[in-house]
Design a protein around this motif. Structure first.
Motif, PDB file in Angstrom:
ATOM      1  N   ARG A 123       0.831  -1.214   0.000  1.00 29.20           N
ATOM      2  CA  ARG A 123       0.000   0.000   0.000  1.00 29.20           C
ATOM      3  C   ARG A 123       0.861   1.258   0.000  1.00 29.20           C
ATOM      4  NH1 ARG A 123      -2.761  -2.855   4.039  1.00 29.20           N
ATOM      5  NH2 ARG A 123      -1.854  -1.483   5.629  1.00 29.20           N
ATOM      6  N   GLU A 124       1.885   1.279   0.854  1.00 31.74           N
ATOM      7  CA  GLU A 124       2.724   2.469   0.980  1.00 31.74           C
ATOM      8  C   GLU A 124       3.532   2.728  -0.292  1.00 31.74           C
ATOM      9  OE1 GLU A 124       3.059   1.690   5.797  1.00 31.74           O
ATOM     10  OE2 GLU A 124       4.840   1.442   4.517  1.00 31.74           O
ATOM     11  N   LEU A 125       4.002   1.666  -0.921  1.00 32.01           N
ATOM     12  CA  LEU A 125       4.753   1.822  -2.166  1.00 32.01           C
ATOM     13  C   LEU A 125       3.844   2.359  -3.270  1.00 32.01           C
ATOM     14  CD1 LEU A 125       7.419   1.371  -3.721  1.00 32.01           C
ATOM     15  CD2 LEU A 125       6.608  -0.951  -4.230  1.00 32.01           C
ATOM     16  N   ALA A 126       2.630   1.808  -3.375  1.00 33.33           N
ATOM     17  CA  ALA A 126       1.688   2.288  -4.389  1.00 33.33           C
ATOM     18  C   ALA A 126       1.360   3.760  -4.154  1.00 33.33           C
ATOM     19  CB  ALA A 126       0.424   1.442  -4.372  1.00 33.33           C
ATOM     20  N   ASP A 127       1.159   4.143  -2.917  1.00 33.11           N
ATOM     21  CA  ASP A 127       0.865   5.546  -2.612  1.00 33.11           C
ATOM     22  C   ASP A 127       2.044   6.441  -2.985  1.00 33.11           C
ATOM     23  OD1 ASP A 127      -1.625   4.829  -1.657  1.00 33.11           O
ATOM     24  OD2 ASP A 127      -1.057   4.934   0.457  1.00 33.11           O
TER      25      ASP A 127
ATOM     26  N   SER B  71      -1.452 -20.159 -17.053  1.00 31.72           N
ATOM     27  CA  SER B  71      -0.122 -20.733 -17.209  1.00 31.72           C
ATOM     28  C   SER B  71       0.937 -19.669 -16.983  1.00 31.72           C
ATOM     29  CB  SER B  71       0.031 -21.335 -18.605  1.00 31.72           C
ATOM     30  OG  SER B  71      -0.108 -20.319 -19.586  1.00 31.72           O
ATOM     31  N   GLY B  72       2.165 -20.128 -16.752  1.00 33.13           N
ATOM     32  CA  GLY B  72       3.284 -19.209 -16.551  1.00 33.13           C
ATOM     33  C   GLY B  72       3.506 -18.803 -15.120  1.00 33.13           C
ATOM     34  N   GLY B  73       2.770 -19.387 -14.195  1.00 33.47           N
ATOM     35  CA  GLY B  73       2.926 -19.028 -12.791  1.00 33.47           C
ATOM     36  C   GLY B  73       4.250 -19.514 -12.220  1.00 33.47           C
ATOM     37  N   VAL B  74       4.731 -18.803 -11.215  1.00 30.43           N
ATOM     38  CA  VAL B  74       5.979 -19.145 -10.539  1.00 30.43           C
ATOM     39  C   VAL B  74       5.767 -18.966  -9.038  1.00 30.43           C
ATOM     40  CG1 VAL B  74       7.380 -18.400 -12.503  1.00 30.43           C
ATOM     41  CG2 VAL B  74       6.901 -16.786 -10.650  1.00 30.43           C
ATOM     42  N   ASN B  75       6.790 -19.279  -8.278  1.00 35.41           N
ATOM     43  CA  ASN B  75       6.795 -18.995  -6.848  1.00 35.41           C
ATOM     44  C   ASN B  75       7.733 -17.820  -6.632  1.00 35.41           C
ATOM     45  OD1 ASN B  75       7.099 -18.895  -4.097  1.00 35.41           O
ATOM     46  ND2 ASN B  75       8.056 -20.906  -3.891  1.00 35.41           N
ATOM     47  N   SER B  76       7.193 -16.627  -6.456  1.00 36.89           N
ATOM     48  CA  SER B  76       8.020 -15.428  -6.311  1.00 36.89           C
ATOM     49  C   SER B  76       7.378 -14.516  -5.272  1.00 36.89           C
ATOM     50  CB  SER B  76       8.147 -14.697  -7.652  1.00 36.89           C
ATOM     51  OG  SER B  76       8.991 -13.573  -7.518  1.00 36.89           O
ATOM     52  N   ARG B  77       7.899 -14.588  -4.054  1.00 33.12           N
ATOM     53  CA  ARG B  77       7.303 -13.837  -2.957  1.00 33.12           C
ATOM     54  C   ARG B  77       8.310 -12.873  -2.337  1.00 33.12           C
ATOM     55  NH1 ARG B  77       5.929 -19.444  -1.135  1.00 33.12           N
ATOM     56  NH2 ARG B  77       3.822 -19.917  -1.854  1.00 33.12           N
ATOM     57  N   LEU B  78       7.876 -11.668  -2.035  1.00 32.84           N
ATOM     58  CA  LEU B  78       8.627 -10.749  -1.183  1.00 32.84           C
ATOM     59  C   LEU B  78       8.324 -11.147   0.251  1.00 32.84           C
ATOM     60  CD1 LEU B  78      10.328  -8.137  -0.799  1.00 32.84           C
ATOM     61  CD2 LEU B  78       8.168  -6.879  -0.796  1.00 32.84           C
ATOM     62  N   ASP B  79       9.346 -11.604   0.988  1.00 35.83           N
ATOM     63  CA  ASP B  79       9.056 -12.148   2.310  1.00 35.83           C
ATOM     64  C   ASP B  79       8.749 -11.044   3.318  1.00 35.83           C
ATOM     65  OD1 ASP B  79      11.430 -11.595   4.173  1.00 35.83           O
ATOM     66  OD2 ASP B  79      12.445 -12.493   2.467  1.00 35.83           O
ATOM     67  N   GLU B  80       8.137 -11.432   4.415  1.00 30.84           N
ATOM     68  CA  GLU B  80       7.644 -10.499   5.418  1.00 30.84           C
ATOM     69  C   GLU B  80       8.759  -9.668   6.049  1.00 30.84           C
ATOM     70  OE1 GLU B  80       4.088  -9.260   7.711  1.00 30.84           O
ATOM     71  OE2 GLU B  80       4.610  -9.948   5.704  1.00 30.84           O
ATOM     72  N   MET B  81       9.922 -10.286   6.267  1.00 30.40           N
ATOM     73  CA  MET B  81      11.027  -9.565   6.893  1.00 30.40           C
ATOM     74  C   MET B  81      11.527  -8.452   5.980  1.00 30.40           C
ATOM     75  SD  MET B  81      12.604  -9.751   9.856  1.00 30.40           S
ATOM     76  CE  MET B  81      12.698 -11.445  10.462  1.00 30.40           C
ATOM     77  N   GLN B  82      11.699  -8.760   4.698  1.00 31.44           N
ATOM     78  CA  GLN B  82      12.175  -7.731   3.776  1.00 31.44           C
ATOM     79  C   GLN B  82      11.142  -6.615   3.624  1.00 31.44           C
ATOM     80  OE1 GLN B  82      15.213  -7.652   3.049  1.00 31.44           O
ATOM     81  NE2 GLN B  82      15.653  -9.732   3.742  1.00 31.44           N
ATOM     82  N   ALA B  83       9.877  -6.959   3.611  1.00 30.48           N
ATOM     83  CA  ALA B  83       8.843  -5.931   3.534  1.00 30.48           C
ATOM     84  C   ALA B  83       8.928  -4.992   4.734  1.00 30.48           C
ATOM     85  CB  ALA B  83       7.463  -6.579   3.450  1.00 30.48           C
ATOM     86  N   ALA B  84       9.159  -5.550   5.909  1.00 34.10           N
ATOM     87  CA  ALA B  84       9.283  -4.718   7.106  1.00 34.10           C
ATOM     88  C   ALA B  84      10.492  -3.807   7.020  1.00 34.10           C
ATOM     89  CB  ALA B  84       9.366  -5.607   8.345  1.00 34.10           C
ATOM     90  N   PHE B  85      11.629  -4.326   6.537  1.00 30.78           N
ATOM     91  CA  PHE B  85      12.827  -3.501   6.379  1.00 30.78           C
ATOM     92  C   PHE B  85      12.580  -2.383   5.359  1.00 30.78           C
ATOM     93  CE2 PHE B  85      15.595  -7.434   7.459  1.00 30.78           C
ATOM     94  CZ  PHE B  85      15.394  -7.212   8.813  1.00 30.78           C
ATOM     95  N   LEU B  86      11.910  -2.718   4.265  1.00 38.72           N
ATOM     96  CA  LEU B  86      11.663  -1.721   3.227  1.00 38.72           C
ATOM     97  C   LEU B  86      10.726  -0.620   3.717  1.00 38.72           C
ATOM     98  CD1 LEU B  86      11.401  -4.204   0.244  1.00 38.72           C
ATOM     99  CD2 LEU B  86      13.140  -2.423   0.504  1.00 38.72           C
ATOM    100  N   ARG B  87       9.813  -0.945   4.618  1.00 36.81           N
ATOM    101  CA  ARG B  87       8.940   0.087   5.203  1.00 36.81           C
ATOM    102  C   ARG B  87       9.764   1.092   6.009  1.00 36.81           C
ATOM    103  NH1 ARG B  87       4.167  -1.673   8.641  1.00 36.81           N
ATOM    104  NH2 ARG B  87       3.455   0.423   8.074  1.00 36.81           N
ATOM    105  N   VAL B  88      10.830   0.629   6.647  1.00 34.90           N
ATOM    106  CA  VAL B  88      11.713   1.536   7.379  1.00 34.90           C
ATOM    107  C   VAL B  88      12.382   2.516   6.426  1.00 34.90           C
ATOM    108  CG1 VAL B  88      13.869   1.642   8.712  1.00 34.90           C
ATOM    109  CG2 VAL B  88      12.127  -0.079   9.275  1.00 34.90           C
TER     110      VAL B  88
END
Length: 403
Positions: free
Chosen positions: A79-83, A261-278
């Motif tokens: 949300r914060e990045l989109a804003d 089709s074309g799906g992958v496993n690509s997740r931004l993990d919770e810890m990195q999201a928290a660091f990026l919010r800082v």
């Protein structure tokens, strides 16, 4: 304010005699460091130490929450990045390269299979295009911006081209008005690679908001860097965002039910999201500091023969100052001369994509001279917001020594 920096790098290149004005050789011994200081390309530890307490608090929140993937921190960061970028949606993924791959898949029109890109930006789009199952095609770059433009893309457009990816190279947001119009007229999707350009632009027209989608990398060296890896795709289209959210998790329409089709496993993990919010609230101030440092390098180079060395400017909010890029017609000689003054440098990027064996089969049929020239001339000077004043002065002194 502080932010991330580059990892420590050491240049093992063979040293050559350095050139002075109009190509005259400088006669100081090249193998000797002439200064009392050594300036590295970057130092991640300084930004980490500045943010240390806030990062530890963020990590504690994640650990105490019990969520490791797609929890409250991840949702808040999206949300914060989109804003911040003034778009409707941000979709977190595992890396900037994943962001490119998934964005290409999400916007590629049916029946098309070619992605047009530049060949002087590190082959990240080429890698993502091939991973996505499509064919890269290269257009030349503008000699000033070193980015794609409508004029350089138009000659390579045809009915097979479904996507154009333009990289805002070194942090400079290139003018996309004509290119977006060209893409719209040909039914082609436009993706902005903003890995080096988060924060570039003006209110209402941020990098990432002009194309059909924009991609971001949160690799630790970026202007918004994680303490690990991460990426995101941003868009003003809810339909594209919905498709991206499916693609990043196996193509699921519902749990364990892959509907595209074309799906992958690509997740931004919770810890990195928290660091990026800082770190997200710091971006504008840190970009300004980067621009300030580049301006000082450019001033130091004012009396240097531009064939020997010139510094690419970063004058306003349209540039994030991701890299302090310079050009030289004898790059390795100049880099050796800078090393003799204790100043590191690096090359971003030395080899056109199609000259790399992995992408040789996609070599263009006509010459792309500006791309080749840029790859042979451009190099990067030390740049990160935590550079000390004595380090900046040392780089400026080394630059002035080339006059």
């Amino acid at each position: 304010m502080r932010s991330e920096g580059y990892g420590r790098r050491h240049a093992p290149d063979p040293q050559r005699p350095a050139l002075g004005r109009r190509g005259r050789h400088l006669h100081r011994p090249i193998g000797v460091v002439m200064a009392d200081i050594e300036v590295s390309m970057n130092d991640l530890s300084r930004g980490m130490q500045h943010d240390r307490d806030a990062l530890i608090r963020a990590a504690t929140l994640v650990i105490d929450s019990g969520y490791a993937i797609h929890g409250a921190q991840h949702a808040a960061f999206e949300r914060e990045l989109a804003d911040y970028l003034e778009v409707s949606d941000a979709v977190g993924v595992a890396s900037g390269t994943d962001a490119l791959e998934l964005a290409i898949k999400a916007v590629m029109p049916d029946g098309r299979d070619v992605v047009v890109t530049a060949g002087n930006a590190g082959a990240y789009t080429s890698t993502a295009t091939v991973r996505a199952g499509y064919t890269p095609r290269y257009a030349d770059v503008d000699p000033d911006s070193l980015c794609l433009t409508a004029a350089t893309v138009a000659p390579v457009l045809d009915a097979r081209v479904g996507v154009v990816v333009v990289t805002h190279l070194y942090g400079r947001m290139t003018d996309l008005s004509e290119l977006r119009s060209l893409c719209d007229a040909s039914g082609t999707a436009l993706i902005e690679d903003c890995a080096q350009a988060i924060g570039a632009g003006t209110p209402g027209r941020r990098a990432g908001s002009v194309g059909h989608a924009g991609t971001l990398s949160f690799y630790p060296t970026k202007n918004l860097g994680a303490i690990g890896d991460g990426g995101a795709v941003v868009t003003t289209s809810p339909e594209i965002a919905a498709r991206l959210r499916q693609l990043r998790q196996y193509g699921w329409g519902s749990k364990y039910n892959a509907t595209i089709s074309g799906g992958v496993n690509s997740r931004l993990d919770e810890m990195q999201a928290a660091f990026l919010r800082v770190r997200l609230p710091q971006v504008d101030g840190l970009n300004a500091r980067r621009r300030e440092i580049i301006a000082r390098y450019a001033a130091a180079a004012a009396n240097v023969d531009p064939d020997v060395m010139s510094v690419l400017t970063a004058l306003d909010d349209g540039h994030t100052g991701h890299l302090a890029a310079a050009r030289s017609t004898d790059r390795e000689a100049v880099r050796a001369r800078l090393r003799a003054h204790g100043v590191a440098s690096d090359v971003h990027f030395p080899i056109p994509d199609w000259e790399q064996p992995a992408f040789a089969e996609y070599a263009p049929s006509t010459p792309l001279p500006e791309t080749v020239r840029a790859c042979s001339q451009v190099f990067s000077l030390p740049l990160f917001p935590e550079l000390r004043e004595d380090e900046i002065a040392a780089v400026c002194d080394a630059i002035r020594s080339l006059a």
